[in-house]
Design an enzyme around this catalytic site. Structure first.
Site, mmCIF file in Angstrom:
data_model
loop_
_atom_site.group_PDB
_atom_site.id
_atom_site.type_symbol
_atom_site.label_atom_id
_atom_site.label_comp_id
_atom_site.label_asym_id
_atom_site.label_seq_id
_atom_site.Cartn_x
_atom_site.Cartn_y
_atom_site.Cartn_z
ATOM 1 N N ARG A 1 0.820 -1.198 0.000
ATOM 2 C CA ARG A 1 0.000 0.000 0.000
ATOM 3 C C ARG A 1 0.862 1.259 0.000
ATOM 4 O O ARG A 1 2.046 1.226 0.337
ATOM 5 C CB ARG A 1 -0.922 0.012 1.221
ATOM 6 C CG ARG A 1 -1.864 -1.187 1.295
ATOM 7 C CD ARG A 1 -2.676 -1.159 2.584
ATOM 8 N NE ARG A 1 -3.624 -2.270 2.651
ATOM 9 C CZ ARG A 1 -3.377 -3.425 3.240
ATOM 10 N NH1 ARG A 1 -2.202 -3.640 3.806
ATOM 11 N NH2 ARG A 1 -4.300 -4.368 3.271
ATOM 12 N N LYS B 1 -1.625 -2.071 7.441
ATOM 13 C CA LYS B 1 -3.019 -1.836 7.779
ATOM 14 C C LYS B 1 -3.451 -2.767 8.902
ATOM 15 O O LYS B 1 -3.158 -3.956 8.877
ATOM 16 C CB LYS B 1 -3.903 -2.066 6.548
ATOM 17 C CG LYS B 1 -5.329 -1.597 6.726
ATOM 18 C CD LYS B 1 -6.081 -1.662 5.417
ATOM 19 C CE LYS B 1 -7.487 -1.112 5.582
ATOM 20 N NZ LYS B 1 -8.250 -1.141 4.306
ATOM 21 N N HIS C 1 -2.326 2.617 -5.776
ATOM 22 C CA HIS C 1 -3.204 1.452 -5.716
ATOM 23 C C HIS C 1 -3.376 0.802 -7.078
ATOM 24 O O HIS C 1 -3.679 -0.390 -7.161
ATOM 25 C CB HIS C 1 -4.570 1.841 -5.154
ATOM 26 C CG HIS C 1 -5.373 0.672 -4.701
ATOM 27 N ND1 HIS C 1 -5.208 0.087 -3.470
ATOM 28 C CD2 HIS C 1 -6.340 -0.047 -5.320
ATOM 29 C CE1 HIS C 1 -6.035 -0.937 -3.345
ATOM 30 N NE2 HIS C 1 -6.737 -1.046 -4.460
ATOM 31 N N ARG D 1 -0.912 -1.907 -7.191
ATOM 32 C CA ARG D 1 -1.317 -2.989 -6.286
ATOM 33 C C ARG D 1 -2.364 -3.873 -6.957
ATOM 34 O O ARG D 1 -2.263 -5.109 -6.939
ATOM 35 C CB ARG D 1 -1.867 -2.369 -4.994
ATOM 36 C CG ARG D 1 -2.338 -3.357 -3.941
ATOM 37 C CD ARG D 1 -2.667 -2.577 -2.667
ATOM 38 N NE ARG D 1 -3.359 -3.374 -1.670
ATOM 39 C CZ ARG D 1 -2.769 -4.187 -0.801
ATOM 40 N NH1 ARG D 1 -1.448 -4.332 -0.829
ATOM 41 N NH2 ARG D 1 -3.471 -4.853 0.088
ATOM 42 N N HIS E 1 -4.084 -9.331 3.094
ATOM 43 C CA HIS E 1 -5.499 -9.509 3.374
ATOM 44 C C HIS E 1 -5.659 -10.700 4.316
ATOM 45 O O HIS E 1 -5.833 -11.829 3.875
ATOM 46 C CB HIS E 1 -6.280 -9.759 2.087
ATOM 47 C CG HIS E 1 -6.422 -8.541 1.240
ATOM 48 N ND1 HIS E 1 -6.849 -8.588 -0.060
ATOM 49 C CD2 HIS E 1 -6.202 -7.231 1.510
ATOM 50 C CE1 HIS E 1 -6.876 -7.364 -0.564
ATOM 51 N NE2 HIS E 1 -6.486 -6.531 0.378
ATOM 52 N N TYR F 1 -9.237 -17.529 6.746
ATOM 53 C CA TYR F 1 -7.946 -17.102 7.264
ATOM 54 C C TYR F 1 -6.864 -18.054 6.763
ATOM 55 O O TYR F 1 -7.060 -19.267 6.736
ATOM 56 C CB TYR F 1 -7.960 -17.121 8.795
ATOM 57 C CG TYR F 1 -8.920 -16.132 9.381
ATOM 58 C CD1 TYR F 1 -8.481 -14.895 9.814
ATOM 59 C CD2 TYR F 1 -10.260 -16.438 9.492
ATOM 60 C CE1 TYR F 1 -9.362 -13.983 10.347
ATOM 61 C CE2 TYR F 1 -11.155 -15.525 10.037
ATOM 62 C CZ TYR F 1 -10.695 -14.297 10.467
ATOM 63 O OH TYR F 1 -11.574 -13.394 10.990
#
Length: 364
Positions: A170, A195, A266, A269, A292, A301
């Site tokens: 990012r 993030k 972005h 990305r 993510h 996950y």
């Protein structure tokens, strides 16, 4: 926070039950709970929009707010038009209402209000949009050739573009990169406090490493005024980049390429993720590279080792097309299937964080 353009105090500052004082206490609580500065700023801005709306209607205290009042505000957001005549996006409407839900939830827990009028407010559905622009390999290479390599700043810019393209990190993560976050021997890059205030290690390609090394040897020593400055990329004044400045530089190169597409950090990305998908990369590896932890549409996950990530990155990243046509299949199976649409939806949802201004798209 109130020193930012367009932000001002609302209501009676001496009223212990007034909006302003309670908002300040909430923002302090967010800091105590280790919320990121960006999250607190967003909550501050979006809540103040509502406070100004209430102030114009004689509502000065949160305890005067009822569910019908919030429903009126929701209708107001739907019918509101910006100076350009455009409506607020549904994503923008949702963000403002979501901030109020959090604010009133806190007020209720702290017993400043007897009940939470925002508890049952239904947020507007957000449309699923395709990315406005994704670069092709030839378009990326055209942009990469634009920096003037006879100038030190051009070498720096090429290195930054290569890092964005190779790692997909990012904008703020590029700004925060420090000197020892790049490991040339392992071919990795450490993202610290990304993030969600999470660290992660991501692969970085050989070409990007070569340009970073060239920048470190030939350019950065000339830019660094403070020999103890830890930031990797520095401006022409020898200072760390601001997010807006980095966006400005990257956007300028995209426009100069005259490829009929717009975007900034972005864009690279999204491009990296899309091209690696097209080259056959497993969606779970791209998910891990991008950071993510959770794709909102799947609730899956994953934990993927850096060695396997590096292998997959080398095999599928378009900047290194000397690769085999097959890749080893991963042995671990997710509890639910993750699709390319899930990943692109997640990328699109976070793309609004890459605006020049905090509320550039929906500001009043």
């Amino acid at each position: 926070m109130n020193n930012r353009p367009g932000m001002r105090f609302v209501g009676n500052l001496s009223d212990p039950q007034g909006f302003e004082l309670l908002l300040q206490r909430w923002l302090e609580w967010l800091g105590v709970q280790n919320y990121s500065d960006k999250s607190a700023q967003n909550y501050d801005v979006y809540t103040r929009y509502f406070m100004r709306w209430c102030d114009e209607r004689g509502i000065t205290q949160p305890r005067e707010v009822t569910r019908p009042v919030l429903e009126r505000y929701q209708r107001y957001l739907y019918h509101y038009r910006k100076e350009t005549g455009e409506p607020l996006s549904f994503r923008g409407q949702r963000a403002r209402l979501a901030a109020l839900r959090q604010f009133f939830k806190w007020l209720t827990k702290q017993n400043y209000v007897l009940y939470n009028p925002a508890a049952d407010i239904e947020l507007p559905r957000v449309e699923k949009r395709l990315p406005r622009h994704v670069l092709t390999v030839s378009e990326v290479e055209k942009i990469m050739l634009l920096p003037d390599l006879s100038d030190g700043l051009g070498i720096r810019d090429r290195a930054m573009l290569e890092v964005l393209y190779s790692t997909g990190i990012r904008r703020m993560e590029v700004v925060n990169l420090q000197l020892y976050d790049v490991d040339k021997e392992r071919g990795t890059l450490m993202v610290r406090l990304g993030k969600g205030k999470k660290d992660r290690m991501v692969p970085i390609g050989e070409r990007a490493l070569a340009w970073v090394e060239k920048y470190l040897v030939e350019v950065r020593p000339l830019l660094a005024i403070n020999p103890h400055e830890p930031q990797l990329f520095l401006t022409n004044l020898g200072e760390p980049f601001t997010p807006a400045r980095l966006t400005q530089i990257v956007r300028r190169y995209v426009l100069r390429a005259e490829i009929g597409k717009t975007g900034s950090c972005h864009l690279f990305r999204h491009t990296m993720a899309t091209l690696m998908l097209e080259n056959g990369c497993d969606i779970r590896f791209i998910q891990a590279i991008l950071g993510h932890v959770e794709l909102s549409t799947t609730q899956v996950y994953t934990q993927v080792g850096i060695r396997k990530l590096k292998e997959i990155h080398t095999l599928t990243h378009p900047a290194r097309l000397e690769r085999t046509t097959r890749q080893d299949e991963a042995t671990d199976t997710p509890t639910r299937e993750i699709t390319a649409d899930d990943l692109l939806d997640a990328l699109d949802a976070e793309s609004e964080d890459e605006q020049d201004e905090l509320l550039d798209a929906d500001d009043e």
